[in-house]
Design a protein around this motif. Structure first.
Motif, short mmCIF file in Angstrom:
data_model
loop_
_atom_site.label_atom_id
_atom_site.label_comp_id
_atom_site.label_asym_id
_atom_site.label_seq_id
_atom_site.Cartn_x
_atom_site.Cartn_y
_atom_site.Cartn_z
N GLY A 212 43.11 49.59 44.75
CA GLY A 212 43.02 48.71 43.60
C GLY A 212 41.71 47.96 43.61
O GLY A 212 40.96 48.00 44.61
N PRO A 213 41.36 47.27 42.53
CA PRO A 213 40.09 46.54 42.48
C PRO A 213 40.08 45.33 43.40
O PRO A 213 41.04 44.55 43.40
CB PRO A 213 39.99 46.12 41.01
CG PRO A 213 41.40 46.10 40.53
CD PRO A 213 42.11 47.17 41.27
N PRO A 214 39.03 45.15 44.20
CA PRO A 214 38.91 43.95 45.03
C PRO A 214 38.76 42.70 44.15
O PRO A 214 38.43 42.79 42.96
CB PRO A 214 37.63 44.21 45.83
CG PRO A 214 37.39 45.67 45.74
CD PRO A 214 37.93 46.10 44.42
N LEU A 215 38.96 41.54 44.74
CA LEU A 215 38.91 40.28 44.00
C LEU A 215 37.55 40.08 43.33
O LEU A 215 37.48 39.61 42.18
CB LEU A 215 39.24 39.11 44.92
CG LEU A 215 39.25 37.72 44.26
CD1 LEU A 215 40.29 37.66 43.14
CD2 LEU A 215 39.52 36.64 45.31
N TRP A 216 36.45 40.42 44.02
CA TRP A 216 35.13 40.20 43.43
C TRP A 216 34.91 41.09 42.21
O TRP A 216 34.22 40.69 41.27
CB TRP A 216 34.02 40.41 44.47
CG TRP A 216 33.80 41.83 44.93
CD1 TRP A 216 34.35 42.44 46.00
CD2 TRP A 216 32.95 42.81 44.31
NE1 TRP A 216 33.91 43.74 46.11
CE2 TRP A 216 33.05 43.98 45.08
CE3 TRP A 216 32.13 42.81 43.18
CZ2 TRP A 216 32.35 45.16 44.76
CZ3 TRP A 216 31.43 43.96 42.86
CH2 TRP A 216 31.54 45.12 43.64
N VAL A 217 35.55 42.25 42.20
CA VAL A 217 35.45 43.14 41.04
C VAL A 217 36.22 42.54 39.87
O VAL A 217 35.74 42.55 38.72
CB VAL A 217 35.99 44.54 41.38
CG1 VAL A 217 36.06 45.41 40.12
CG2 VAL A 217 35.10 45.20 42.42
N ILE A 218 37.39 41.99 40.14
CA ILE A 218 38.18 41.36 39.09
C ILE A 218 37.42 40.19 38.48
O ILE A 218 37.33 40.05 37.25
CB ILE A 218 39.53 40.87 39.65
CG1 ILE A 218 40.37 42.07 40.13
CG2 ILE A 218 40.31 40.06 38.62
CD1 ILE A 218 41.65 41.68 40.85
N PHE A 219 36.83 39.36 39.33
CA PHE A 219 36.13 38.17 38.84
C PHE A 219 34.88 38.54 38.04
O PHE A 219 34.66 38.01 36.93
CB PHE A 219 35.74 37.27 40.01
CG PHE A 219 34.92 36.08 39.58
CD1 PHE A 219 35.52 35.00 38.94
CD2 PHE A 219 33.54 36.04 39.80
CE1 PHE A 219 34.76 33.91 38.53
CE2 PHE A 219 32.79 34.96 39.40
CZ PHE A 219 33.40 33.88 38.76
N THR A 220 34.04 39.42 38.57
CA THR A 220 32.81 39.76 37.86
C THR A 220 33.10 40.49 36.54
O THR A 220 32.40 40.28 35.54
CB THR A 220 31.89 40.63 38.73
OG1 THR A 220 32.61 41.78 39.21
CG2 THR A 220 31.36 39.84 39.92
N SER A 221 34.14 41.32 36.52
CA SER A 221 34.51 42.00 35.28
C SER A 221 34.99 41.00 34.23
O SER A 221 34.62 41.08 33.05
CB SER A 221 35.60 43.05 35.55
OG SER A 221 35.14 44.05 36.42
N GLY A 222 35.83 40.07 34.67
CA GLY A 222 36.29 39.03 33.75
C GLY A 222 35.17 38.16 33.25
O GLY A 222 35.11 37.79 32.06
N LEU A 223 34.22 37.83 34.13
CA LEU A 223 33.10 36.98 33.74
C LEU A 223 32.18 37.69 32.75
O LEU A 223 31.72 37.10 31.76
CB LEU A 223 32.31 36.56 34.99
CG LEU A 223 31.12 35.62 34.75
CD1 LEU A 223 31.60 34.30 34.15
CD2 LEU A 223 30.38 35.37 36.07
N ALA A 224 31.91 38.97 32.99
CA ALA A 224 31.02 39.72 32.10
C ALA A 224 31.60 39.84 30.70
O ALA A 224 30.88 39.65 29.70
CB ALA A 224 30.75 41.11 32.68
N ILE A 225 32.89 40.14 30.59
CA ILE A 225 33.49 40.28 29.26
C ILE A 225 33.58 38.92 28.57
O ILE A 225 33.45 38.81 27.34
CB ILE A 225 34.86 40.97 29.35
CG1 ILE A 225 35.22 41.60 27.99
CG2 ILE A 225 35.96 40.03 29.81
CD1 ILE A 225 36.42 42.52 28.05
#
Length: 382
Positions: A212-225
């Motif tokens: 699954g996506p690591p926490l940093w991937v979740i955060f950066t994806s959410g921030l970019a969108i």
């Protein structure tokens, strides 16, 4: 991580940013059109809730990272090509004000790049049909029917009440319903970039298969969108808020509530829906529920054509970009240079007929001095 993996991750976040400003209309077009929220306030609220929504689920991300294509048969360069296809299609449809699907642009780009690089066996077509094609057809119809029913009931329930009080009440309700759509958009669309970045990390050997996506991937994806959402896709907001049907607060509330319900339910089931299609279907449904003749079917038809073209067009661009990118470092550089050049071109073209928070609710006025044919952008935006 090697340099190429970092480049692909940055490109994925760039796609996520375009997804944000391309899809701002999904949540806020009707609230801006009915003046329930001021444009800048609307996109700010939407941005915050997109970021929050990114943390609600990872089921859609897992569908993309482990179900769409065979991660054992592709490389980060292939994913890079697919992302380029998705970004260019997003920018083109934004330029002409068409609410096409960022999700299907991404799926098309990845499928095209994977197919050209590793063959059709590397694409899991069963997953594409069950979790992309069928939901793409069903979701806007479901949202439209729910919105039409809700609009019809709301107008009948409130027909004897004072119109001013009714409109004011539903404008307040739209703040809640639009916020739910924003939350749903973050829960569904941010996950798509999470899934792509996770797929890159799996193909590069950084993560194990089915991770699954690591926490940093979740955060950066959410921030970019969220950042993309805050910049506001004003051209598409104008199309959805004014060109499909004349939106009143009752319609806006019904459309937003039905869209949010469909998107949130699908996110929990792992279906990577097109939030654009769901929202547009709900807006059309709200027009049908009020009065069938008020829907501008010509505009709706052009949007439907764009929906049909999105996946194959992005696939073709992704296939071409992927074919060049897998040739080596020089190929990746060439594709990146073309992407930057075309993105800059689309931006400069958009400045000729600027749409922003100041004029998003204005109808375009044709110049009496010019009888020339309207531009491509203005024809689609009408």
């Amino acid at each position: 991580m090697d340099t190429l993996v970092i480049v692909v991750i940055i490109t994925a976040l760039a796609f996520d940013f375009t997804n944000g400003f391309h899809d701002t209309a999904n949540a806020m077009a009707t609230s801006i059109a009915t003046k329930a929220l001021r444009p800048r306030v609307a996109v700010a609220i939407s941005a915050v809730l997109n970021l929050a929504g990114a943390f609600l689920s990872v089921q859609v991300a897992k569908t993309i990272s482990s179900g769409l294509v065979d991660d054992a048969k592709i490389t980060p360069a292939v994913i890079f090509g697919g992302l380029v296809g998705a970004i260019l299609w997003n920018l083109l449809t934004w330029l002409v004000g068409l609410p096409s699907s960022s999700s299907h642009a991404l799926f098309g780009g990845l499928i095209g790049a994977t197919w050209i690089a590793a063959g059709g066996d590397a694409v899991n077509f069963a997953t594409v049909v069950t979790k992309v094609i069928i939901p793409a057809i069903a979701s806007p119809l479901i949202a439209g029917v729910v919105a039409a029913t809700g609009t019809f009931l709301l107008y009948n329930i409130t027909r004897r009440a004072a119109k001013g009080k009714v409109r004011a009440g539903f404008r307040h309700g739209q703040v809640v319903s639009a916020s739910l759509v924003s939350l749903a958009h973050g829960a569904n669309d941010a996950q798509k970039t999470m899934g792509v970045i996770t797929l890159v990390l799996i193909t590069a050997g950084v993560l194990g298969a089915d991770s699954g996506p690591p926490l940093w991937v979740i955060f950066t994806s959410g921030l970019a969108i969220a950042l993309g959402t805050y910049f506001g896709g004003w051209r598409i907001i104008r199309t959805v808020g004014h060109r499909l049907t004349k939106i009143e607060p009752q319609q806006g509330f019904a459309a937003e509530t039905s869209a949010a319900t469909v998107i949130l339910a699908s996110s929990n089931l792992g279906y990577p829906l097109s939030t654009t299609q769901v929202t547009s279907g709900a807006v059309i449904g709200s027009g049908v529920g009020k009065k069938l003749s008020e829907v501008k079917w010509g505009v709706a038809g052009r949007i439907a054509i764009a929906w049909g073209l999105t996946l194959p067009a992005a696939a073709a661009i992704g296939a071409l970009a992927g074919r060049v990118a897998i040739s080596g470092t020089a190929g990746v550089i060439i594709v990146a240079a073309v992407l930057v050049a075309l993105a800059a071109t689309f931006y400069l073209l958009s400045r000729r007929n600027k749409v922003d928070r100041h004029n998003v609710n204005d109808e375009p006025v044709a110049s009496p001095k010019s009888k020339s044919k309207p531009s491509v952008a203005s024809r689609y935006a009408r």
